[in-house]
Design an enzyme around this catalytic site. Structure first.
Site, PDB file in Angstrom:
ATOM      1  NE  ARG A 163      17.648 -20.242 -24.968  1.00  0.00           N
ATOM      2  CZ  ARG A 163      17.615 -18.718 -25.363  1.00  0.00           C
ATOM      3  NH1 ARG A 163      18.897 -18.186 -26.014  1.00  0.00           N
ATOM      4  NH2 ARG A 163      16.993 -17.991 -24.636  1.00  0.00           N
ATOM      5  CB  SER A 236      11.670 -21.672 -22.777  1.00  0.00           C
ATOM      6  OG  SER A 236      11.627 -20.365 -22.203  1.00  0.00           O
ATOM      7  CD  GLU A 332      15.149 -23.559 -24.242  1.00  0.00           C
ATOM      8  OE1 GLU A 332      14.664 -22.463 -24.648  1.00  0.00           O
ATOM      9  OE2 GLU A 332      15.760 -23.211 -23.105  1.00  0.00           O
TER      10      GLU A 332
HETATM   11  C1  LIG Z   1      12.601 -21.723 -14.127  1.00  0.00           C
HETATM   12  C2  LIG Z   1      13.641 -22.005 -15.283  1.00  0.00           C
HETATM   13  C3  LIG Z   1      14.162 -20.710 -16.046  1.00  0.00           C
HETATM   14  C4  LIG Z   1      15.037 -20.850 -17.128  1.00  0.00           C
HETATM   15  N1  LIG Z   1      15.129 -19.680 -17.861  1.00  0.00           N
HETATM   16  C5  LIG Z   1      16.198 -19.756 -18.864  1.00  0.00           C
HETATM   17  C6  LIG Z   1      16.693 -18.707 -19.760  1.00  0.00           C
HETATM   18  O1  LIG Z   1      16.332 -17.624 -19.478  1.00  0.00           O
HETATM   19  N2  LIG Z   1      17.347 -19.018 -20.748  1.00  0.00           N
HETATM   20  C7  LIG Z   1      17.847 -20.180 -20.990  1.00  0.00           C
HETATM   21  O2  LIG Z   1      18.508 -20.262 -21.927  1.00  0.00           O
HETATM   22  N3  LIG Z   1      17.592 -21.339 -20.076  1.00  0.00           N
HETATM   23  C8  LIG Z   1      16.697 -21.214 -19.318  1.00  0.00           C
HETATM   24  N4  LIG Z   1      16.275 -22.275 -18.591  1.00  0.00           N
HETATM   25  C9  LIG Z   1      17.011 -23.564 -18.817  1.00  0.00           C
HETATM   26  C10 LIG Z   1      18.243 -23.993 -18.051  1.00  0.00           C
HETATM   27  O3  LIG Z   1      18.147 -23.416 -16.752  1.00  0.00           O
HETATM   28  C11 LIG Z   1      19.461 -23.861 -18.650  1.00  0.00           C
HETATM   29  O4  LIG Z   1      19.616 -24.472 -19.830  1.00  0.00           O
HETATM   30  C12 LIG Z   1      20.639 -24.218 -18.076  1.00  0.00           C
HETATM   31  O5  LIG Z   1      21.917 -23.881 -18.379  1.00  0.00           O
HETATM   32  C13 LIG Z   1      20.696 -25.895 -17.668  1.00  0.00           C
HETATM   33  O6  LIG Z   1      21.588 -25.915 -16.529  1.00  0.00           O
HETATM   34  P1  LIG Z   1      21.730 -27.169 -15.700  1.00  0.00           P
HETATM   35  O7  LIG Z   1      22.895 -27.392 -15.077  1.00  0.00           O
HETATM   36  O8  LIG Z   1      20.434 -27.408 -14.921  1.00  0.00           O
HETATM   37  O9  LIG Z   1      21.792 -28.459 -17.104  1.00  0.00           O
HETATM   38  P2  LIG Z   1      20.970 -29.853 -17.065  1.00  0.00           P
HETATM   39  O10 LIG Z   1      19.515 -29.544 -17.059  1.00  0.00           O
HETATM   40  O11 LIG Z   1      21.500 -30.672 -16.121  1.00  0.00           O
HETATM   41  O12 LIG Z   1      21.760 -30.472 -18.505  1.00  0.00           O
HETATM   42  C14 LIG Z   1      21.601 -29.716 -19.620  1.00  0.00           C
HETATM   43  C15 LIG Z   1      22.319 -30.314 -20.894  1.00  0.00           C
HETATM   44  O13 LIG Z   1      23.709 -30.082 -20.600  1.00  0.00           O
HETATM   45  C16 LIG Z   1      24.379 -31.192 -20.450  1.00  0.00           C
HETATM   46  N5  LIG Z   1      25.456 -31.135 -19.456  1.00  0.00           N
HETATM   47  C17 LIG Z   1      25.328 -30.496 -18.329  1.00  0.00           C
HETATM   48  N6  LIG Z   1      26.462 -30.377 -17.606  1.00  0.00           N
HETATM   49  C18 LIG Z   1      27.430 -30.716 -18.518  1.00  0.00           C
HETATM   50  C19 LIG Z   1      28.804 -30.915 -18.424  1.00  0.00           C
HETATM   51  N7  LIG Z   1      29.584 -30.607 -17.662  1.00  0.00           N
HETATM   52  N8  LIG Z   1      29.578 -31.311 -19.665  1.00  0.00           N
HETATM   53  C20 LIG Z   1      28.822 -31.817 -20.735  1.00  0.00           C
HETATM   54  N9  LIG Z   1      27.476 -31.573 -20.785  1.00  0.00           N
HETATM   55  C21 LIG Z   1      26.692 -31.351 -19.712  1.00  0.00           C
HETATM   56  C22 LIG Z   1      23.290 -32.126 -20.145  1.00  0.00           C
HETATM   57  O14 LIG Z   1      23.718 -33.482 -20.328  1.00  0.00           O
HETATM   58  C23 LIG Z   1      22.147 -31.892 -20.757  1.00  0.00           C
HETATM   59  O15 LIG Z   1      22.219 -32.286 -22.174  1.00  0.00           O
HETATM   60  C24 LIG Z   1      15.546 -22.118 -17.527  1.00  0.00           C
HETATM   61  C25 LIG Z   1      14.828 -23.295 -16.715  1.00  0.00           C
HETATM   62  C26 LIG Z   1      14.287 -23.110 -15.539  1.00  0.00           C
HETATM   63  C27 LIG Z   1      13.570 -24.300 -14.856  1.00  0.00           C
END
Ligand SMILES: Cc1cc2nc3c(=O)[nH]c(=O)nc-3n(C[C@H](O)[C@H](O)[C@H](O)COP(=O)(O)OP(=O)(O)OC[C@H]3O[C@@H](n4cnc5c(N)ncnc54)[C@H](O)[C@@H]3O)c2cc1C
Length: 336
Positions: A163, A236, A332
């Site tokens: 992570r 998580s 996380e």
């Molecule tokens: C129900 C649920 C289940 C999940 N299951 C998992 C799982 O099994 N495994 C897991 O690893 N995660 C899981 N996650 C967490 C999450 O989905 C992941 O971390 C996902 O990759 C986040 O994507 P996002 O686009 O929503 O990012 P955001 O939440 O919008 O951003 C996350 C981070 O990335 C940065 N960021 C986003 N886009 C960019 C970009 N283009 N350039 C630079 N920085 C950027 C943001 O500034 C922030 O720091 C889960 C979340 C939920 C709600």
């Protein structure tokens, strides 16, 4: 690009926190990132927001939230063995999964069901069911927001860990990821190291295939995780803590049934969910802020929880786990 002033991000974060940002910019083309840079936007307070599934907004945001929505997938190279696929940051992760399923590309199938956008996947090196996205990433491209220079980092240069990546450390808030280049296999192969996945395949009498693995994982995920269209959460909330082998053995003397997973050499990863459950928090709630009853690792907003209530719940869980096990849980989720 679309620009909004004093904009609520409630529909852009899966915790459903109703906070406002001073400015919200939807970036519709990668070239617009350069334009924003020229306008000096990256010199002022800003936050790059993907699908908002790994963030907790705790208050109104005084700066600009920049949200990539540009899409596109391009096959850059293809051999008998694999495909090099360049995917734009604004693509939904789910869309990439569908593309792989449709074109029989192997490597990221265990990551089905993770919400969010492709550009965020390398940031925390998303992982699930024994697979991490780092194993399928060849390169990450974008623009440095500090030097305004384009960058292309190889897999090794991304310093991926559990992570973790360079984007959460040295390059935190210093780059805009515009594209992720994946190397996906055309040869059938699966990662079946995760007990729950094997158990579900066995239970359904299914042989491993992309479709069967996808179906099984989605079934297991749906049975354990909240439906984010109904209950707010960010998956998580805590990372699984990593201890040295010696620390783990000592803890095992008091808690012989602790679950552990392999980690880097000489280390062991514990189940944060189990620690939280043993500390008595699974299913407990303070008004609308709660610890999910089917998975203790997930903090939820049952409807009207305020950011402060989630933060206070997080702290209570950390304190109680620490008192019982002497282990400090680390969030996380990105807390803003
Ligand atoms: C129900 C649920 C289940 C999940 N299951 C998992 C799982 O099994 N495994 C897991 O690893 N995660 C899981 N996650 C967490 C999450 O989905 C992941 O971390 C996902 O990759 C986040 O994507 P996002 O686009 O929503 O990012 P955001 O939440 O919008 O951003 C996350 C981070 O990335 C940065 N960021 C986003 N886009 C960019 C970009 N283009 N350039 C630079 N920085 C950027 C943001 O500034 C922030 O720091 C889960 C979340 C939920 C709600």
């Amino acid at each position: 690009m679309q620009i909004y002033e004093n904009y609520s991000v409630k529909e852009h974060n899966t915790f459903k926190m109703d906070v406002c940002c001073a400015r919200f910019v939807c970036v519709e083309h990668p070239e617009e990132v350069r334009q924003l840079a020229k306008q000096g936007l990256f010199q002022s307070e800003h936050f790059i927001l993907g699908g908002g599934s790994n963030v907790l907004f705790t208050q109104d945001y005084a700066g600009t939230v920049i949200h990539p929505v540009f899409k596109g997938m391009e096959v850059m190279e293809e051999t008998d063995d694999d495909v090099l696929l360049r995917v734009a940051a604004g693509e939904e992760w789910e869309h990439l999964q569908q593309f792989c399923l449709q074109h029989q590309l192997y490597g990221i199938e265990n990551l089905i069901g993770i919400p969010g956008l492709v550009g965020s996947a390398p940031v925390q090196n998303i992982g699930a069911y024994g697979v991490e996205v780092k194993d399928s990433i060849a390169r990450v491209e974008g623009l440095r927001t500090d030097t305004l220079q384009p960058f292309a980092l190889s897999n090794t240069q991304c310093h991926f860990g559990y992570r973790d990546s360079i984007f959460k450390r040295e390059l935190k808030h210093k780059c805009f990821i515009t594209h992720v280049i994946f190397r996906l296999s055309k040869r059938e192969h699966y990662t079946l190291t995760y007990k729950a996945l094997n158990a579900e395949l066995d239970r359904c009498g299914m042989k491993p295939s992309l479709q069967n693995i996808t179906d099984c994982i989605l079934r297991v995920r749906n049975s354990k995780l909240p439906d984010i269209s109904k209950i707010g959460c960010a998956g998580s909330f805590f990372k699984n803590p990593v201890l040295t082998q010696a620390e783990f053995e000592q803890l095992q003397q008091t808690f012989p049934d602790l679950v552990s997973y392999p980690a880097e050499e000489g280390h062991v990863k514990l189940s944060a969910g189990q620690l939280i459950e043993k500390a008595g928090w699974k299913g407990r709630r303070n008004d609308d802020a709660g610890v999910y009853d089917k998975q203790a690792l997930v903090l939820v907003n049952y409807g009207m929880a305020t950011p402060q209530e989630i933060v206070s719940l997080c702290q209570q869980v950390i304190d109680d786990v620490n008192k019982l096990f002497g282990v400090t849980l680390a969030p996380e989720v990105n807390i803003l």
